[in-house]
Design a protein around this motif. Structure first.
Motif, PDB file in Angstrom:
ATOM      1  N   ALA A  63     -10.980 -34.124  16.022  1.00 59.70           N
ATOM      2  CA  ALA A  63     -11.272 -33.182  17.101  1.00 59.70           C
ATOM      3  C   ALA A  63     -11.671 -33.946  18.353  1.00 59.70           C
ATOM      4  O   ALA A  63     -12.566 -34.804  18.295  1.00 59.70           O
ATOM      5  CB  ALA A  63     -12.390 -32.230  16.689  1.00 59.70           C
ATOM      6  N   PRO A  64     -11.028 -33.668  19.482  1.00 62.18           N
ATOM      7  CA  PRO A  64     -11.334 -34.400  20.705  1.00 62.18           C
ATOM      8  C   PRO A  64     -12.589 -33.881  21.396  1.00 62.18           C
ATOM      9  O   PRO A  64     -12.928 -32.702  21.309  1.00 62.18           O
ATOM     10  CB  PRO A  64     -10.104 -34.140  21.575  1.00 62.18           C
ATOM     11  CG  PRO A  64      -9.633 -32.784  21.138  1.00 62.18           C
ATOM     12  CD  PRO A  64      -9.923 -32.710  19.668  1.00 62.18           C
ATOM     13  N   PHE A  79     -20.097 -35.750  26.973  1.00 62.85           N
ATOM     14  CA  PHE A  79     -18.902 -35.575  26.147  1.00 62.85           C
ATOM     15  C   PHE A  79     -19.252 -34.556  25.074  1.00 62.85           C
ATOM     16  O   PHE A  79     -20.286 -34.680  24.417  1.00 62.85           O
ATOM     17  CB  PHE A  79     -18.487 -36.888  25.468  1.00 62.85           C
ATOM     18  CG  PHE A  79     -17.757 -37.837  26.367  1.00 62.85           C
ATOM     19  CD1 PHE A  79     -16.366 -37.843  26.416  1.00 62.85           C
ATOM     20  CD2 PHE A  79     -18.453 -38.721  27.178  1.00 62.85           C
ATOM     21  CE1 PHE A  79     -15.689 -38.723  27.240  1.00 62.85           C
ATOM     22  CE2 PHE A  79     -17.794 -39.613  28.009  1.00 62.85           C
ATOM     23  CZ  PHE A  79     -16.401 -39.610  28.047  1.00 62.85           C
ATOM     24  N   ASP A  80     -18.388 -33.573  24.905  1.00 60.98           N
ATOM     25  CA  ASP A  80     -18.641 -32.622  23.823  1.00 60.98           C
ATOM     26  C   ASP A  80     -17.362 -31.908  23.436  1.00 60.98           C
ATOM     27  O   ASP A  80     -16.312 -32.086  24.045  1.00 60.98           O
ATOM     28  CB  ASP A  80     -19.727 -31.604  24.204  1.00 60.98           C
ATOM     29  CG  ASP A  80     -20.649 -31.300  23.029  1.00 60.98           C
ATOM     30  OD1 ASP A  80     -20.124 -30.928  21.962  1.00 60.98           O
ATOM     31  OD2 ASP A  80     -21.870 -31.448  23.172  1.00 60.98           O
ATOM     32  N   SER A  81     -17.489 -31.082  22.403  1.00 57.60           N
ATOM     33  CA  SER A  81     -16.347 -30.411  21.783  1.00 57.60           C
ATOM     34  C   SER A  81     -15.512 -29.634  22.792  1.00 57.60           C
ATOM     35  O   SER A  81     -16.040 -28.925  23.654  1.00 57.60           O
ATOM     36  CB  SER A  81     -16.847 -29.467  20.690  1.00 57.60           C
ATOM     37  OG  SER A  81     -15.844 -28.553  20.314  1.00 57.60           O
ATOM     38  N   ILE A  82     -14.212 -29.743  22.635  1.00 53.90           N
ATOM     39  CA  ILE A  82     -13.284 -29.009  23.488  1.00 53.90           C
ATOM     40  C   ILE A  82     -13.461 -27.501  23.325  1.00 53.90           C
ATOM     41  O   ILE A  82     -13.197 -26.732  24.248  1.00 53.90           O
ATOM     42  CB  ILE A  82     -11.829 -29.426  23.180  1.00 53.90           C
ATOM     43  CG1 ILE A  82     -10.879 -28.898  24.253  1.00 53.90           C
ATOM     44  CG2 ILE A  82     -11.406 -28.957  21.793  1.00 53.90           C
ATOM     45  CD1 ILE A  82      -9.460 -29.420  24.107  1.00 53.90           C
ATOM     46  N   SER A 141      -4.287 -32.421  24.696  1.00 55.88           N
ATOM     47  CA  SER A 141      -4.447 -31.355  23.713  1.00 55.88           C
ATOM     48  C   SER A 141      -3.631 -30.128  24.107  1.00 55.88           C
ATOM     49  O   SER A 141      -3.580 -29.768  25.293  1.00 55.88           O
ATOM     50  CB  SER A 141      -5.917 -30.952  23.602  1.00 55.88           C
ATOM     51  OG  SER A 141      -6.064 -29.749  22.862  1.00 55.88           O
ATOM     52  N   PRO A 142      -2.993 -29.460  23.119  1.00 57.76           N
ATOM     53  CA  PRO A 142      -2.279 -28.215  23.437  1.00 57.76           C
ATOM     54  C   PRO A 142      -3.227 -27.126  23.924  1.00 57.76           C
ATOM     55  O   PRO A 142      -2.790 -26.156  24.548  1.00 57.76           O
ATOM     56  CB  PRO A 142      -1.635 -27.831  22.097  1.00 57.76           C
ATOM     57  CG  PRO A 142      -2.386 -28.592  21.061  1.00 57.76           C
ATOM     58  CD  PRO A 142      -2.838 -29.842  21.712  1.00 57.76           C
ATOM     59  N   LEU A 143      -4.530 -27.273  23.654  1.00 59.04           N
ATOM     60  CA  LEU A 143      -5.493 -26.303  24.155  1.00 59.04           C
ATOM     61  C   LEU A 143      -5.730 -26.465  25.657  1.00 59.04           C
ATOM     62  O   LEU A 143      -6.158 -25.514  26.325  1.00 59.04           O
ATOM     63  CB  LEU A 143      -6.829 -26.458  23.422  1.00 59.04           C
ATOM     64  CG  LEU A 143      -6.843 -26.127  21.939  1.00 59.04           C
ATOM     65  CD1 LEU A 143      -8.233 -26.375  21.352  1.00 59.04           C
ATOM     66  CD2 LEU A 143      -6.425 -24.681  21.701  1.00 59.04           C
ATOM     67  N   ALA A 144      -5.461 -27.659  26.174  1.00 58.97           N
ATOM     68  CA  ALA A 144      -5.652 -27.931  27.609  1.00 58.97           C
ATOM     69  C   ALA A 144      -4.614 -28.946  28.062  1.00 58.97           C
ATOM     70  O   ALA A 144      -4.943 -30.100  28.364  1.00 58.97           O
ATOM     71  CB  ALA A 144      -7.063 -28.444  27.866  1.00 58.97           C
ATOM     72  N   GLN A 196      -6.682 -25.204  15.114  1.00 62.62           N
ATOM     73  CA  GLN A 196      -6.506 -25.329  16.558  1.00 62.62           C
ATOM     74  C   GLN A 196      -7.560 -24.520  17.304  1.00 62.62           C
ATOM     75  O   GLN A 196      -8.068 -24.958  18.338  1.00 62.62           O
ATOM     76  CB  GLN A 196      -5.111 -24.878  16.980  1.00 62.62           C
ATOM     77  CG  GLN A 196      -4.800 -25.172  18.443  1.00 62.62           C
ATOM     78  CD  GLN A 196      -3.391 -24.797  18.825  1.00 62.62           C
ATOM     79  OE1 GLN A 196      -3.044 -23.616  18.892  1.00 62.62           O
ATOM     80  NE2 GLN A 196      -2.570 -25.801  19.097  1.00 62.62           N
ATOM     81  N   ARG A 197      -7.927 -23.359  16.759  1.00 60.42           N
ATOM     82  CA  ARG A 197      -8.964 -22.557  17.401  1.00 60.42           C
ATOM     83  C   ARG A 197     -10.319 -23.254  17.359  1.00 60.42           C
ATOM     84  O   ARG A 197     -11.221 -22.935  18.129  1.00 60.42           O
ATOM     85  CB  ARG A 197      -9.053 -21.172  16.740  1.00 60.42           C
ATOM     86  CG  ARG A 197      -7.877 -20.264  17.084  1.00 60.42           C
ATOM     87  CD  ARG A 197      -8.148 -18.834  16.710  1.00 60.42           C
ATOM     88  NE  ARG A 197      -8.113 -18.605  15.274  1.00 60.42           N
ATOM     89  CZ  ARG A 197      -7.023 -18.318  14.564  1.00 60.42           C
ATOM     90  NH1 ARG A 197      -5.845 -18.236  15.180  1.00 60.42           N
ATOM     91  NH2 ARG A 197      -7.089 -18.121  13.268  1.00 60.42           N
ATOM     92  N   GLN A 198     -10.463 -24.202  16.445  1.00 59.26           N
ATOM     93  CA  GLN A 198     -11.680 -25.016  16.384  1.00 59.26           C
ATOM     94  C   GLN A 198     -11.534 -26.320  17.171  1.00 59.26           C
ATOM     95  O   GLN A 198     -12.430 -27.163  17.160  1.00 59.26           O
ATOM     96  CB  GLN A 198     -12.009 -25.349  14.918  1.00 59.26           C
ATOM     97  CG  GLN A 198     -12.362 -24.144  14.071  1.00 59.26           C
ATOM     98  CD  GLN A 198     -13.627 -23.441  14.545  1.00 59.26           C
ATOM     99  OE1 GLN A 198     -14.579 -24.079  14.987  1.00 59.26           O
ATOM    100  NE2 GLN A 198     -13.641 -22.118  14.441  1.00 59.26           N
ATOM    101  N   GLY A 199     -10.394 -26.469  17.852  1.00 58.25           N
ATOM    102  CA  GLY A 199     -10.148 -27.689  18.619  1.00 58.25           C
ATOM    103  C   GLY A 199      -9.794 -28.880  17.757  1.00 58.25           C
ATOM    104  O   GLY A 199      -9.935 -30.025  18.193  1.00 58.25           O
ATOM    105  N   ALA A 200      -9.344 -28.629  16.523  1.00 56.03           N
ATOM    106  CA  ALA A 200      -9.085 -29.712  15.569  1.00 56.03           C
ATOM    107  C   ALA A 200      -7.598 -29.862  15.294  1.00 56.03           C
ATOM    108  O   ALA A 200      -6.855 -28.881  15.244  1.00 56.03           O
ATOM    109  CB  ALA A 200      -9.825 -29.442  14.263  1.00 56.03           C
TER     110      ALA A 200
END
Length: 330
Positions: free
Chosen positions: A130-131, A209-212, A235-238, A292-296
């Motif tokens: 997880a980024p 720095f923290d979880s996406i 990341s596909p989330l961003a 992916q919803r968890q940013g992982a």
């Protein structure tokens, strides 16, 4: 006349079957694994990302193994309490650990532990990475990493950066970034990353720095400014958020990893079977969407790849800890 024993005459067909069962090797009596519920120990509290990933994987493994998978939260000591519980558990194939960067790559280099991160565990499979995102205070009025570095070097004094706890992965990622950028900094630990939000928004904290998962909504709301992501790829989330590597920090890794481990001495057949099931469920589209919803990002792979990850990541964080003279309370 000498006595002769004829089993068929004395015992009959039914008796012979019973005698054969009694004399059979003990392992032939053992039921196939698994024949009862499995337990995954999560070394952090309920509701966090580690807990969420464990529950997602546990649900899928339960369906695959046709046995319940119980999630057991054992929070405390930055993950050491839960990790110790599994290290000391019987290697019977029914107790496992949702291991993380913290429990196996960071803590061993920060404090004495009641377990050995490599010797006391049987690696099974990597689960996910997880980024973490570099966010800065809106008060700085910068839009890129280059602008942030320019502003930081132009001002006098040190920069304050926050984390989700002294000795946490986000603490070390911030320290690594500061070391690479040659920035004078002061670390300010909070119990969770999101607790630092008011101070980030107000300018008392300069960067973190923290979880996406939580940083993106806060960035969209204008409470922080997201500058870059710590993963090797976007990341596909961003997708519009550049990586730190794109910003000139070659080889930078600001991610957290998650993995499944058992106690040392686990039957290799159990390791192999569970590894096979884990890799299968990690390909499941529903699981991937939930991750992916968890940013992982799902990983998978062999036990050897997990073993290598623990070794290499441990060496990396040990170097950061030494360079920054980072210590935590025992």
């Amino acid at each position: 006349m000498p006595f002769s024993f004829h089993p068929a005459r004395w015992l009959g067909a039914g008796g012979l079957a019973l005698l054969a069962a009694l004399l059979a090797p003990a392992h032939a009596q053992s039921p196939a694994w698994p024949d009862r519920p499995l337990r995954i120990v999560v070394p952090f509290g309920a509701g966090g990302s580690t807990d969420a990933l464990a529950r997602i994987v546990g649900e899928k493994l339960s369906a695959a193994l046709k046995q319940p998978v119980v999630i057991d939260n054992r929070a405390g000591a930055a993950g050491a309490i839960g990790a110790q519980a599994v290290a000391k558990a019987a290697p019977d194939g029914y107790t496992f650990l949702l291991a993380t960067s913290s429990t196996h790559a960071v803590l061993p280099h920060l404090r004495p532990l009641p377990y050995d991160a490599q010797r006391d565990f049987a690696p099974i499979a990597r689960l996910a990475t997880a980024p973490n995102v570099l966010v800065v205070s809106p008060a700085l009025k910068v839009a890129t990493v280059a602008e942030f570095l320019q502003a930081a070097r132009a001002r006098s004094g040190t920069l304050n950066y926050s984390s989700s706890g002294n000795g946490s992965v986000t603490h070390l990622i911030g320290a690594d970034f500061a070391q690479r950028a040659k920035l004078p900094t002061t670390h300010v630990p909070y119990k969770t990353g999101i607790q630092a939000l008011p101070d980030l928004n107000g300018g008392q904290i300069d960067f973190a720095f923290d979880s996406i998962v939580w940083t993106l909504p806060q960035a969209q709301a204008g409470k922080v400014k997201a500058l870059a992501i710590g993963s090797a790829q976007r990341s596909p989330l961003a997708p519009d958020l550049p990586t730190l590597r794109e910003a000139g920090f070659q080889g930078f890794d600001g991610t957290t990893w998650f993995a499944l481990m058992g106690p040392a001495g686990l039957d290799p057949k159990v390791v192999s079977e569970l590894n096979r099931h884990v890799n299968t469920v990690l390909r499941d589209p529903d699981l991937r969407a939930q991750f992916q919803r968890q940013g992982a990002e799902p990983l998978g792979g062999s036990p050897r790849e997990l073993e290598r990850l623990v070794q290499e990541d441990g060496q990396r964080w040990a170097a950061v800890i030494k360079a920054g003279n980072i210590k935590i309370d025992q």
